[in-house]
Design an enzyme around this catalytic site. Structure first.
Site, short mmCIF file in Angstrom:
data_model
loop_
_atom_site.label_atom_id
_atom_site.label_comp_id
_atom_site.label_asym_id
_atom_site.label_seq_id
_atom_site.Cartn_x
_atom_site.Cartn_y
_atom_site.Cartn_z
N ASP A 504 5.42 13.94 1.39
CA ASP A 504 3.70 13.93 1.69
C ASP A 504 3.16 15.25 1.24
O ASP A 504 2.25 15.60 2.05
CB ASP A 504 3.76 13.79 3.30
CG ASP A 504 4.29 12.42 3.96
OD1 ASP A 504 4.40 11.58 3.09
OD2 ASP A 504 4.23 12.27 4.98
N GLU A 582 1.90 5.47 1.78
CA GLU A 582 1.38 4.75 3.10
C GLU A 582 -0.38 5.01 3.04
O GLU A 582 -0.92 4.09 2.96
CB GLU A 582 2.04 5.36 4.08
CG GLU A 582 1.57 4.93 5.53
CD GLU A 582 2.19 5.61 6.74
OE1 GLU A 582 2.84 4.66 7.38
OE2 GLU A 582 2.40 6.90 6.72
N GLU A 586 -5.73 9.48 2.46
CA GLU A 586 -5.09 11.00 2.46
C GLU A 586 -4.58 11.21 1.06
O GLU A 586 -4.61 12.27 0.52
CB GLU A 586 -3.94 11.17 3.51
CG GLU A 586 -4.62 11.11 4.79
CD GLU A 586 -3.29 11.27 5.84
OE1 GLU A 586 -3.62 12.42 6.72
OE2 GLU A 586 -2.75 10.58 5.81
#
Length: 755
Positions: A504, A582, A586
């Site tokens: 991430d 996911e 973002e």
């Protein structure tokens, strides 16, 4: 929205090997079709008249490539990482690679990373094939590969449901294993690391098999040295025939397996079917294998791809990216053959596809091209910058006094908050959301309200909070990892969503960079204060996630896969279904952050890179992650979910890593929305947002008791700004219904700007 133990979360989500009650070894060795769906799967090449795409009219002649300036040649920086980042060796070192400080960076978030972690046996997907290092007991050892059709996909948990929760492709079916005589337990080594390719070698004594692994490669190629080739097949070879010479000393063979799939085999040495499970050669040589039988393979065999290079350019609002395939050997056509995904096919220039088609695992039908390069051209969203924007908004935002009064009322409350205390926490992700939240509030105070009093109350606090991170004095400082080459959190692996394991990074650092860009739009001099403190910090983050070129210290584009058209969030955890991403929102927020930061520092190449990533992501996201009712890429019994949930290389799971929702599936949808910024409407069309609202969210919105409701209501503004405005503007405002990364101030300012 969080979890502490990522390893357990990954195991929980890796459902496919147990979901149908079928033993793992049986799934890997059988190639029985599971549930089919309405669209006919891609047949073995060449495409037949039953293929859906064969009935389409031929595409229009391609346009000319643009003559723009390269946007990858200007480095962000060239020196060593900042001294504030302590140098460490990662506890999980790369396997099969040189990883000393002097060595080149090794990719952590791209397609081949599975080969560098764990026991190295998890697959990688260069597409359209899957490949893996195979050392299963009592079987031939070597490098295995396979291709699966859409008809083999498994849907679940109820295969007969109108809309499936997930689908996956059967894993590790050994159509072939590239092995050699007396070749047990060879070592797998990896060299020539790049964003689109890696060179694998299997070594046993002085025997060696070299296998270039390149995204989109048309042939699986093996170069044998001091080893007699053995091509094993767990599926079994039903028929094996020599078809004659192709070029120079290259001979063609066809192999029909017991599953009735035909493969073309090209070899510089004589091959013989020893038994149904083994093809053997009389000496070292080069072998190339591709699924199907086609003249296009005949025209390109003998030439193999050893690596691929990414380049990009821009001119005005036109952007271009190119894959250059570096080859060895000779072919009849003088070219090789490569495969492209649907998001490439729509914008390809100067080359026409062949009639060869193959299914990809999760991204629709791939087409083959006889070429040594693929060039794609996109229109860039150059005009979407700071101000609120939506596809239906007209011109520059205009605010009435009444609207501004309500925005100010919200801002008066928001600027009172303890920005430093909220941001100075043990999570790069959550702190980034908080910094971005208050940077947006400061932006509204300066440019929309033009209220110096409010600005002077919030801006110093958010600057102070950012400078804690720029000085690297937050609870878990960042460190420079000399093993993989990157900036990682010093928190333990399961904390902060796995940042220390390269999970991430584009989400986390994207928020920080975006916040810094917003503040710098208010006060450009701030970046250069204290010997460029904040400027150097932001550049370090950009360099970690989106360096335009690999150097000694960072890889090229850790967080952008131009071949797949999007980012991969999954770091250095082995995964049986490959990398995943996911949150689509973002992800593109990170690309927007790169664009805006490039703009405030006057780096036009960086700004254009951000624009190009946004354009590529828009195309891929709306094919692979967000589904309008007329989506032609995903299975008809999956598009009813409206969003992918988690997109893996080999499966899609309508889920999240942290749950489904308090009321329904609102978390799955919300994680594809936040944060809402001017770029959101560029990705999330009014058609899509309305369909998603009508089919999935409108019926549960009134019962959602927490901050996810605010996210969903702000997203509603992308098709119905009036009702969204009424919700945020009401007198009985409840702050519990808004996410910790968003504010009522920005929500009202954004909606008011697009009304």
């Amino acid at each position: 929205m969080g979890f502490r133990d990522l390893k357990n979360a990954f195991k929980k989500l890796d459902l496919h090997q147990k979901s149908e009650g079928q033993p793992e070894d049986q799934q890997q060795q059988e190639e029985q079709p599971s549930k089919t769906y309405d669209r006919a799967p891609a047949p073995p090449p060449p495409g037949s008249s039953t293929s859906e795409q064969s009935n389409n009219p031929p595409p229009p002649p391609p346009s000319r490539p643009i003559d723009g300036n390269s946007i990858l040649d200007t480095p962000i920086d060239t020196g060593a990482p900042l001294e504030i980042f302590r140098k460490i060796k990662h506890e999980q070192a790369p396997i099969g690679c040189c990883c000393e400080q002097r060595d080149a960076p090794i990719h952590t978030n791209n397609f081949y990373n599975n080969l560098t972690i764990g026991d190295q046996t998890m697959p990688c997907w260069p597409l359209p094939y899957s490949m893996w290092y195979s050392v299963d007991p009592d079987q031939d050892h070597g490098f295995a590969f396979n291709h699966t059709d859409a008809s083999q996909r498994v849907f679940g948990p109820d295969p007969g449901a109108p809309t499936a929760q997930y689908y996956f492709n059967p894993p590790k079916i050994k159509s072939f294993v590239l092995s050699a005589e007396n070749f047990s337990n060879p070592a797998l080594k990896l060299n020539d690391h790049s964003v689109m390719s890696v060179t694998a070698s299997l070594e046993k004594g002085n025997a060696k098999i070299t296998i270039p692994i390149v995204q989109g490669m048309g042939f699986i190629t093996a170069i044998y040295e001091n080893a007699k080739p053995v091509i094993a097949s767990q599926v079994g070879v039903h028929e094996f025939n020599k078809a004659g010479g192709v070029i120079n000393n290259v001979q063609k063979y066809t192999a029909k397996l017991f599953n009735q799939v035909v493969w073309s085999v090209y070899s510089t040495v004589d091959l013989t079917l020893k038994d149904p499970n083994h093809i053997v050669a009389n000496g070292p040589g080069i072998i190339q294998i591709a699924r199907g039988d086609s003249q296009h393979y005949d025209e390109t065999a003998g030439c193999y791809i050893k690596s691929a290079e990414l380049s990009a350019s821009a001119d005005g609002d036109q952007g271009q990216y190119k894959f250059t395939y570096h080859t060895e050997g000779q072919s009849k056509s003088g070219k090789t053959i490569v495969w492209a995904l649907p998001h490439h096919q729509e914008v390809m220039v100067n080359v026409q596809p062949t009639d060869l088609v193959l299914d990809s695992p999760t991204k629709g039908v791939m087409k083959a091209y006889v070429t040594n390069e693929l060039v794609m051209q996109e229109q860039l969203p150059v005009d979407i910058v700071w101000e609120p924007w939506a596809v239906f908004s007209a011109g520059k935002p205009s605010y009435s006094n009444e609207v501004k009064d309500l925005i100010k009322k919200a801002a008066v409350e928001d600027v009172k908050q303890d920005v430093v205390g909220m941001a100075n926490i043990d999570s790069m992700y959550t702190s980034g959301k908080v910094l971005d939240k208050f940077a947006h509030i400061a932006y509204v105070c300066r440019f929309i309200l033009q209220d110096d009093g409010l600005l002077n109350e919030v801006l110093p606090k958010v600057k102070q909070a950012v400078e804690i991170f720029a000085n690297n004095t937050q609870p878990y400082p960042l460190a420079y990892d000399c093993s993989w080459k990157g900036l990682v959190s010093t928190a333990e692996p399961g904390a902060d969503f796995g940042n220390s394991m390269y999970n991430d990074h584009h989400f986390h650092y994207g928020y920080h960079i975006h916040a810094i860009a917003l503040i710098a739009s208010i006060d450009p001099n701030w970046l250069s204060n204290n010997n460029n403190l904040v400027l150097n910090y932001a550049k370090a983050l950009v360099r970690d996630i989106a360096s335009p070129k690999a150097d000694q210290w960072f890889p090229q584009f850790r967080s952008m896969d131009f071949f797949n058209g999007h980012s991969w969030a999954h770091g250095i955890f082995p995964s049986g279904d490959g990398k995943d991403n996911e949150s689509s929102s973002e992800m593109y927020h990170f690309a927007r952050a790169i664009k805006l930061f490039g703009r405030v520092i006057g780096d036009s190449s960086m700004e254009k890179r951000g624009d190009l990533m946004l354009a590529v992501m828009k195309r891929s996201v709306n094919m692979y992650m967000l589904y309008t009712n007329d989506n032609k890429i995903q299975p008809p019994n999956f598009i009813g979910n409206k969003v992918s949930g988690i997109l893996f290389e080999n499966k899609i799971d309508y889920a999240t890593y942290f749950g489904r929702g308090t009321i329904g599936d609102e978390w799955i949808h919300g994680i594809h929305m936040l944060p809402i910024t001017p770029i959101s409407s560029y990705f999330r069309s009014p058609q899509f947002v309305k369909e998603e609202w009508d089919q999935k969210l409108g019926g549960i919105i009134d019962r959602i008791p927490d901050g996810w409701k605010g996210i969903l209501m702000l997203n509603k503004a992308l098709f119905d700004p009036k009702s969204a405005w009424d919700w945020f503007a009401r007198d009985d405002w409840d702050p519990a219904l808004i996410d910790n990364g968003m504010s009522r101030t920005w929500s009202l300012a954004y909606i008011g700007g697009i009304l």
